[in-house]
Structures are given as C-alpha cells and as structure tokens.
Write an enzyme that holds these catalytic residues in place. Structure first.
Site, PDB file in Angstrom:
ATOM      1  CG  MET A 223      -2.020  -1.047   1.169  1.00 30.75           C
ATOM      2  SD  MET A 223      -3.158  -0.831   2.547  1.00 30.75           S
ATOM      3  CE  MET A 223      -4.243  -2.237   2.234  1.00 30.75           C
ATOM      4  CB  CYS A 224      -0.077   4.784  -0.576  1.00 24.55           C
ATOM      5  SG  CYS A 224      -0.890   4.393  -2.143  1.00 24.55           S
ATOM      6  CD  GLN A 225       5.582   3.600   3.985  1.00 24.45           C
ATOM      7  OE1 GLN A 225       6.117   4.489   4.634  1.00 24.45           O
ATOM      8  NE2 GLN A 225       5.997   2.350   4.049  1.00 24.45           N
TER       9      GLN A 225
ATOM     10  CG  HIS B 117       0.170   9.599  -0.921  1.00 21.69           C
ATOM     11  ND1 HIS B 117       0.343   9.045  -2.173  1.00 21.69           N
ATOM     12  CD2 HIS B 117      -0.692   8.782  -0.270  1.00 21.69           C
ATOM     13  CE1 HIS B 117      -0.391   7.936  -2.253  1.00 21.69           C
ATOM     14  NE2 HIS B 117      -1.023   7.755  -1.121  1.00 21.69           N
ATOM     15  CB  ILE B 118       5.543   7.595  -1.469  1.00 20.70           C
ATOM     16  CG1 ILE B 118       5.567   6.927  -0.101  1.00 20.70           C
ATOM     17  CG2 ILE B 118       6.514   8.764  -1.502  1.00 20.70           C
ATOM     18  CD1 ILE B 118       6.930   6.396   0.290  1.00 20.70           C
TER      19      ILE B 118
END
Length: 267
Positions: A1-3, A77-78
């Site tokens: 998932m994203c971070q 956000h990444i």
C-alpha cells in the site's frame, strides 16, 4: 500500500529531514514507486507538488529536499498503485477549495464497493477511490455547515464532530488511513497503521531509518517550538513513536494531538 507523512506545528517549520527519509521509500528502500506528492500550507492557501515518477529519483523531490519551505501543516504521500493508473491525476495529495481555504487530503488503503453519491460541488479528477473519499468528506462538510466565510468557519471541534462518523462509514469499505488539513488543523483517521511523534523542548538528536542522516533538533529550534510528525511507520530509529489505535480519529493542532475520538486531550 501507499505511505503517508504529515507535519503539524505551532511555528512554521521545514520538513526536509523527515522528507529525506520518507522519499527514499518511494522506490529505493520500499516498493512505493508509482508517484508521489507533497503540499505545504501558507495561510489559507497551499502549494502542491506532484509527480508520477518515483520519489526516490524525482527531480521535483530533489527540489523539495533542497528548498526549505516552512509551514504549519504539510501532507506528503508516496504511491503504490492499486486503484487507478500510474499518472499525474491519480497522485496524492489532492487539493480542493472550501469556505475560501485550501483543503488537502491523502489516503493509504483500498476501498471496495465504494461508490458514494456526489452532488457536483466536489468531483474527482482522477480514477482513485482515495479522491472519491476526499470529495465525499468535503461534500459532507458543506452539506452540514453550508456556505461560510473566513469570519464564521466552523471550529476544529465542529469539523471533527462531522468528519468522524463519515470516516467510520468509509472505513467499512476497507482500509482508510488518511490525513486531511485546511491549514489550521490536521485531521487523521487510522484503520490499520499510523504512528506519530511530538518533538518539543528539550529537543534531542534523531537518526533516520531509511538513510544515514542525523539532525540535532536542539541546535535548530527554540524552547517554544513544538512539532508533530505523523507517518505510516516510524521515520527514525532512536525516538519513541506512538502508534495509533485501529479505527481511531485524532486531530492535531499547534504541534500536538488535541482531540481523540471526539474527546479533548488537553484537559
């Protein structure tokens, strides 16, 4: 998932140290290589930088690492793409205007069978479930409070009261870890994993997890400074980070958590 990465402060602060480690997770120390973004508040306005390339080797990310923008609230956000293609309009953070101020949002997680009915004031530009959730949150706020001006915007506590049940309903569709800010406060919801740290006097040194960089905050701060940093997982390996409880809603203001699940933390 994203971070996710967020910062909320009581004095304008740069995020270079935290972002240096966080950006490495965008394709170098982790797999989140499908775009990234960052937004800085300046009063009621926000400047937002996004790129569909990995944060670890993005020229835009290099600009941020070398340009000390100071802000009370920052969201970054990444992305690890799960819903929506790898392209610019699907990169977080997303930004919209409500009540004459910018609202910035980023989300980590997947939402299944999530098809909210949107009335037209806030509509997604991209294809992500995240942007749909953002539009729903702002639509709910506008429906609840109507048209407001700078002199009569709802309070942090009033916004909290409206957002909490909506976030709980959205989380019924899957994982909903999110950061949302209007430049005054940072509203956060955790489904599965978020952590935070509050740095205040007496400040100490800290060392990043994702690269060999250390900063002595005592040398670059005053005794009145206070900074809260929120991340999907701890960015430093020599500080104590506080994990969010699952399904919790925390509001940060002036560099500290002030509300948890609707209850004041300042009493």
């Amino acid at each position: 998932m994203c971070q996710l990465l967020g910062m909320n402060c009581n004095t304008p602060t740069d995020i270079q140290f935290s972002f240096e480690g966080f950006a490495k997770r965008g394709g170098l120390t982790d797999e989140h290589a499908d775009g990234w973004g960052i937004a800085f508040f300046e009063g009621s306005a926000a400047r937002c930088f996004i790129d569909h390339r990995p944060a670890s080797d993005s020229p835009v990310a290099e600009l941020i690492r070398n340009y000390p923008i100071r802000s009370y609230n920052v969201i970054s956000h990444i992305r690890k793409a799960t819903v929506g293609q790898v392209k610019l309009q699907n990169c977080h953070p997303f930004i919209r205007e409500l009540w004459g101020q910018a609202w910035v949002f980023a989300h980590n997680g997947d939402l299944k069978d999530f098809n909210p009915s949107l009335q037209g004031d806030f509509l997604p530009i991209g294809e992500t479930d995240s942007e749909l959730a953002f539009c729903l949150l702002l639509q709910t706020l506008k429906n609840e409070f109507g048209y407001r001006t700078a002199g009569n915007r709802p309070s942090v506590a009033e916004v909290d009261e409206v957002l909490r049940p909506v976030c709980s309903k959205i989380a019924e569709h899957g994982t909903f870890n999110m950061l949302l800010s209007n430049g005054q406060a940072m509203y956060t919801h955790c489904s599965t994993k978020l952590e935070y740290i509050v740095r205040a006097h007496p400040f100490k040194a800290a060392h990043l997890v994702d690269c060999d960089i250390q900063v002595d905050f005592g040398a670059v701060t005053t005794q009145n400074d206070r900074v809260a940093v929120i991340a999907t997982s701890a960015l430093t390996n020599d500080e104590v980070w506080t994990p969010f409880e699952p399904q919790s809603f925390l509001v940060f203001e002036d560099g500290r958590p002030v509300l948890k699940n609707g209850h004041s933390l300042l009493l």
